[in-house]
Design an enzyme around this catalytic site. Sequence first.
Site, PDB file in Angstrom:
ATOM      1  N   TRP A 130      -1.293   0.209   5.144  1.00 13.21           N
ATOM      2  CA  TRP A 130      -0.627   0.454   3.654  1.00 13.21           C
ATOM      3  C   TRP A 130       0.398   1.381   3.825  1.00 13.21           C
ATOM      4  CZ3 TRP A 130      -2.458   4.919   0.213  1.00 13.21           C
ATOM      5  CH2 TRP A 130      -2.032   4.788  -1.287  1.00 13.21           C
ATOM      6  N   ASP A 211     -10.602   4.402   5.175  1.00  8.25           N
ATOM      7  CA  ASP A 211     -10.060   4.195   3.808  1.00  8.25           C
ATOM      8  C   ASP A 211     -10.697   3.173   3.129  1.00  8.25           C
ATOM      9  OD1 ASP A 211      -8.580   3.948   1.598  1.00  8.25           O
ATOM     10  OD2 ASP A 211      -6.598   3.782   2.556  1.00  8.25           O
ATOM     11  N   LYS A 246      -9.509   0.235  -8.159  1.00  9.55           N
ATOM     12  CA  LYS A 246      -9.665  -1.118  -8.381  1.00  9.55           C
ATOM     13  C   LYS A 246     -10.966  -1.720  -8.660  1.00  9.55           C
ATOM     14  CE  LYS A 246      -5.830  -0.882  -5.493  1.00  9.55           C
ATOM     15  NZ  LYS A 246      -5.396   0.132  -4.962  1.00  9.55           N
TER      16      LYS A 246
HETATM   17  C1  LMR Z   1      -1.179  -1.270  -3.263  1.00 12.37           C
HETATM   18  O1  LMR Z   1      -1.271  -1.276  -2.072  1.00 12.37           O
HETATM   19  O2  LMR Z   1      -0.255  -1.917  -3.902  1.00 12.37           O
HETATM   20  C2  LMR Z   1      -2.148  -0.181  -4.005  1.00 12.37           C
HETATM   21  O3  LMR Z   1      -3.099   0.522  -3.244  1.00 12.37           O
HETATM   22  C3  LMR Z   1      -1.471   0.700  -5.106  1.00 12.37           C
HETATM   23  C4  LMR Z   1      -0.430   1.671  -4.495  1.00 12.37           C
HETATM   24  O4  LMR Z   1      -0.461   2.873  -4.884  1.00 12.37           O
HETATM   25  O5  LMR Z   1       0.332   1.400  -3.423  1.00 12.37           O
END
Ligand code: LMR
Length: 398
Positions: A130, A211, A246
């Site tokens: 992420w 996570d 979510k």
């Molecule tokens: C995402 O990956 O799109 C979500 O977890 C929202 C974010 O805050 O990035």
Amino acid sequence: MFESIQPAPADPILGLTEAFKADPNPQKINLGVGVYQDSTGKTPALSCVRKAGELLARSDAGSSYLPIPGLAEYTSAVQQLAFGSAHEVVTSGRAFSAQTPGGTGALRVVGDFLAANMPGTTLWVTDPTWANHANIFSAAGVSLAKFPYFDKANNSLALADMLDALQKIPAGDAVLLHGCCHNPTGVDPTQEQWEKIADVLYAQQLLPVLDFAYQGFGDGIDEDAVGLRTVARQGEEFILCSSFSKNFGLYNQRVGAATFVATDAERANVVGSQVKRAIRANYSNPPAHGARLVAAVLGDDDLRSEWHTELTAMRNRINGMRSLLVDKLAEKSVPGDYSFIKAQRGMFSFSGLTKEQVLALRERHAIYIVDSGRINVAGITESNVDRLTEAIADVVGG
Ligand code: LMR
């Protein structure tokens, strides 16, 4: 004083939402940020959450500060949901949970905790991961490194390379894994693979940090907890970061939790005292409403079962759109085999589109997806899928 400040680059995910909002094209499609949308493109509040809100409005829960680690009924529900109420981690009392502002808040608390209490610890993240992980931990002063996770050629888990790399990480470092629905790839280890990963993590004396932001979006509430329940071995320490953005649709309430699992209850208390210290220096104590909503839903049999039904409906819609996307790409003879997308889990599809193709989608078609090629499948609807696949055919075809 501010003349020398340079503009910061836009956020790779939330910056897309800003760009999308500013785009005047009436046919624009936002498949960037991971937010669930229904078949009409809306992000409605879940019915169970609305009912919980009505119950809360009729009671007076008070307006004073919550304790530093938040609402006890919420943090206890968080542990039970993640591990199962009879799990040794829950019944032994060796887990300390703190309510946090979202999963991001949980990760930051972990970062602050590591920086203050285990200085010099490097946090190892999956390649890719992420986009915000690096921001959060760097801001907390924790250094990061990557290990292989995704086999691009086969769109699968790079298990052998991953285990090999984990075996070389120095003892005492932390390893960040995604509990389920890996963001961005949608590729998760099987239970057997989790066992192998856990073997290496503990043999190497590494600290797992999980996570866990998409419980229920992969295969089901308990099915999606297999990874963390496999990592949760008797006597072993690890950290879990939960998010209810979510699966409860509580994006703007910021509801998360950081759970520190120690060897025993006494250690958990000591660790908890340092977690509270980190929180006090950051946001002092968490906001109440979202956690009250989650606790009210999980604490009531009817609301909880309604939540299961609503969560299942979200998961089924996403999986339906996953299949539809793959079918439409084949129907439009888009070059390449996209069938792997059906096997991916969670909200996202790691499409394999290149950055150039992503930019062309944005510029030529007002379709917004993350530069890595990650598509928010939940943003696909029966009404936009044709336009989307025609646009992909256009950018892939040249
Ligand atoms: C995402 O990956 O799109 C979500 O977890 C929202 C974010 O805050 O990035």
